[in-house]
Design a protein around this motif. Structure first.
Motif, PDB file in Angstrom:
ATOM      1  N   ILE A 183     -10.330   1.315   0.947  1.00 43.00           N
ATOM      2  CA  ILE A 183      -9.302   1.973   0.137  1.00 43.00           C
ATOM      3  C   ILE A 183      -8.622   0.941  -0.763  1.00 43.00           C
ATOM      4  O   ILE A 183      -8.553  -0.248  -0.412  1.00 43.00           O
ATOM      5  CB  ILE A 183      -8.247   2.689   1.020  1.00 43.00           C
ATOM      6  CG1 ILE A 183      -7.589   1.699   1.993  1.00 43.00           C
ATOM      7  CG2 ILE A 183      -8.859   3.858   1.772  1.00 43.00           C
ATOM      8  CD1 ILE A 183      -6.448   2.307   2.794  1.00 43.00           C
ATOM      9  N   THR A 214      -4.623   2.478   8.148  1.00 40.77           N
ATOM     10  CA  THR A 214      -4.575   2.108   6.730  1.00 40.77           C
ATOM     11  C   THR A 214      -4.862   0.626   6.563  1.00 40.77           C
ATOM     12  O   THR A 214      -5.643   0.210   5.692  1.00 40.77           O
ATOM     13  CB  THR A 214      -3.204   2.446   6.132  1.00 40.77           C
ATOM     14  OG1 THR A 214      -3.034   3.867   6.110  1.00 40.77           O
ATOM     15  CG2 THR A 214      -3.070   1.899   4.707  1.00 40.77           C
ATOM     16  N   HIS A 240       4.876   7.342  -1.236  1.00 36.85           N
ATOM     17  CA  HIS A 240       5.134   6.940   0.154  1.00 36.85           C
ATOM     18  C   HIS A 240       4.550   5.556   0.424  1.00 36.85           C
ATOM     19  O   HIS A 240       3.338   5.360   0.387  1.00 36.85           O
ATOM     20  CB  HIS A 240       4.531   7.958   1.124  1.00 36.85           C
ATOM     21  CG  HIS A 240       4.661   7.575   2.569  1.00 36.85           C
ATOM     22  ND1 HIS A 240       5.879   7.319   3.160  1.00 36.85           N
ATOM     23  CD2 HIS A 240       3.721   7.390   3.530  1.00 36.85           C
ATOM     24  CE1 HIS A 240       5.691   7.005   4.426  1.00 36.85           C
ATOM     25  NE2 HIS A 240       4.385   7.036   4.671  1.00 36.85           N
ATOM     26  N   LYS A 242       0.838  -1.190   0.000  1.00 32.28           N
ATOM     27  CA  LYS A 242       0.000   0.000   0.000  1.00 32.28           C
ATOM     28  C   LYS A 242       0.877   1.246   0.000  1.00 32.28           C
ATOM     29  O   LYS A 242       1.764   1.388   0.834  1.00 32.28           O
ATOM     30  CB  LYS A 242      -0.926   0.024   1.224  1.00 32.28           C
ATOM     31  CG  LYS A 242      -1.737   1.304   1.355  1.00 32.28           C
ATOM     32  CD  LYS A 242      -2.632   1.559   0.153  1.00 32.28           C
ATOM     33  CE  LYS A 242      -3.359   2.895   0.275  1.00 32.28           C
ATOM     34  NZ  LYS A 242      -4.136   3.220  -0.949  1.00 32.28           N
ATOM     35  N   LYS A 243       0.619   2.110  -0.982  1.00 34.35           N
ATOM     36  CA  LYS A 243       1.332   3.377  -1.090  1.00 34.35           C
ATOM     37  C   LYS A 243       0.345   4.532  -1.162  1.00 34.35           C
ATOM     38  O   LYS A 243      -0.761   4.386  -1.676  1.00 34.35           O
ATOM     39  CB  LYS A 243       2.199   3.407  -2.348  1.00 34.35           C
ATOM     40  CG  LYS A 243       3.357   2.424  -2.367  1.00 34.35           C
ATOM     41  CD  LYS A 243       4.147   2.561  -3.664  1.00 34.35           C
ATOM     42  CE  LYS A 243       5.334   1.620  -3.714  1.00 34.35           C
ATOM     43  NZ  LYS A 243       6.078   1.747  -4.986  1.00 34.35           N
ATOM     44  N   TYR A 244       0.765   5.664  -0.633  1.00 36.99           N
ATOM     45  CA  TYR A 244       0.080   6.929  -0.878  1.00 36.99           C
ATOM     46  C   TYR A 244       1.030   7.761  -1.735  1.00 36.99           C
ATOM     47  O   TYR A 244       1.996   8.323  -1.229  1.00 36.99           O
ATOM     48  CB  TYR A 244      -0.239   7.650   0.429  1.00 36.99           C
ATOM     49  CG  TYR A 244      -1.297   6.956   1.266  1.00 36.99           C
ATOM     50  CD1 TYR A 244      -2.636   6.974   0.885  1.00 36.99           C
ATOM     51  CD2 TYR A 244      -0.954   6.282   2.439  1.00 36.99           C
ATOM     52  CE1 TYR A 244      -3.609   6.353   1.651  1.00 36.99           C
ATOM     53  CE2 TYR A 244      -1.918   5.653   3.208  1.00 36.99           C
ATOM     54  CZ  TYR A 244      -3.247   5.702   2.807  1.00 36.99           C
ATOM     55  OH  TYR A 244      -4.206   5.067   3.570  1.00 36.99           O
ATOM     56  N   GLY A 245       0.777   7.764  -3.036  1.00 32.55           N
ATOM     57  CA  GLY A 245       1.730   8.392  -3.934  1.00 32.55           C
ATOM     58  C   GLY A 245       3.012   7.593  -3.951  1.00 32.55           C
ATOM     59  O   GLY A 245       3.006   6.383  -4.183  1.00 32.55           O
TER      60      GLY A 245
END
Length: 208
Positions: free
Chosen positions: A50, A41, A14, A9-12
């Motif tokens: 998500i 998350t 990150h 799992k990435k946010y952008g």
């Protein structure tokens, strides 16, 4: 049984989580870790809120292939619930009751149990943080889920309400229901028998 495989799992750019597998059976499990480690998350991923890479499966039901059926087996209470401020507590509970096809009596009993019945006709915008948390717990326990995911369920509620929550968790666990809990506060085995404690360290879930 809950099973996660090949999770990323990435946010952008990150990266928050990156592990090959994590499996838990029936029971009560505590996930420790400070802010920013990925607990919320992870819980949002498991509850199907998500997107992420990998596979999540509960009792043979895959999230990606049978998303509606999968979500019907899970109940998720967020750490800091955000509800429309202009509706009443009763209207919110009625929504959960209707969506989950639960009995009105169950919702009424939960409201009485958490001592929220006198306030349900008030707008949510008038609730204190403790009342808001108790409302979220009532909504979480409406219906008949197999897995209850409670993110920071102890914050903002008083000791009496926390004790009531412990008793409710124990009662549900005795019926074969499972729990994933996160908490900054220590959860003592004297209060609640924990089958296992985990922690997110360097994007991985480790057993303590």
């Amino acid at each position: 049984m809950l099973s996660l495989t090949n999770i990323n799992k990435k946010y952008g750019s990150h990266e928050v989580l990156n592990f090959s597998d994590w499996t838990v059976g029936n029971g009560i499990y505590w996930l420790k870790g400070g802010n920013g480690t990925g607990k919320s998350t992870l819980f949002r991923m498991i509850s199907g809120q998500i997107p992420f890479k990998g596979e999540v499966q509960l009792n043979g039901i895959q999230l990606r292939k049978e998303s509606v059926k999968f979500r019907s087996k899970i109940s998720f209470a967020e750490a800091e619930p955000q509800y429309p401020l202009f509706i009443t507590g009763k209207e919110l509970i009625d929504f959960y009751t209707d969506t989950r096809r639960a009995e009105r009596k169950q919702a009424e009993e939960l409201a009485a149990y958490f001592e929220m019945a006198p306030f349900l006709d008030h707008n949510i915008g008038s609730y204190s943080s403790g009342m808001l948390k108790k409302l979220s717990l009532i909504c979480a326990f409406v219906g008949n889920a197999d897995l209850y995911i409670l993110d920071e369920p102890l914050i903002t509620i008083d000791v009496r309400s926390a004790d009531k929550l412990y008793e409710l968790i124990k009662a549900k666990a005795s019926q074969g229901k499972s729990f994933l809990l996160s908490s900054h506060q220590e959860v003592s085995n004297d209060q609640l028998h924990l089958d296992q404690v985990f922690q997110i360290v360097n994007k991985q879930i480790i057993r303590l």
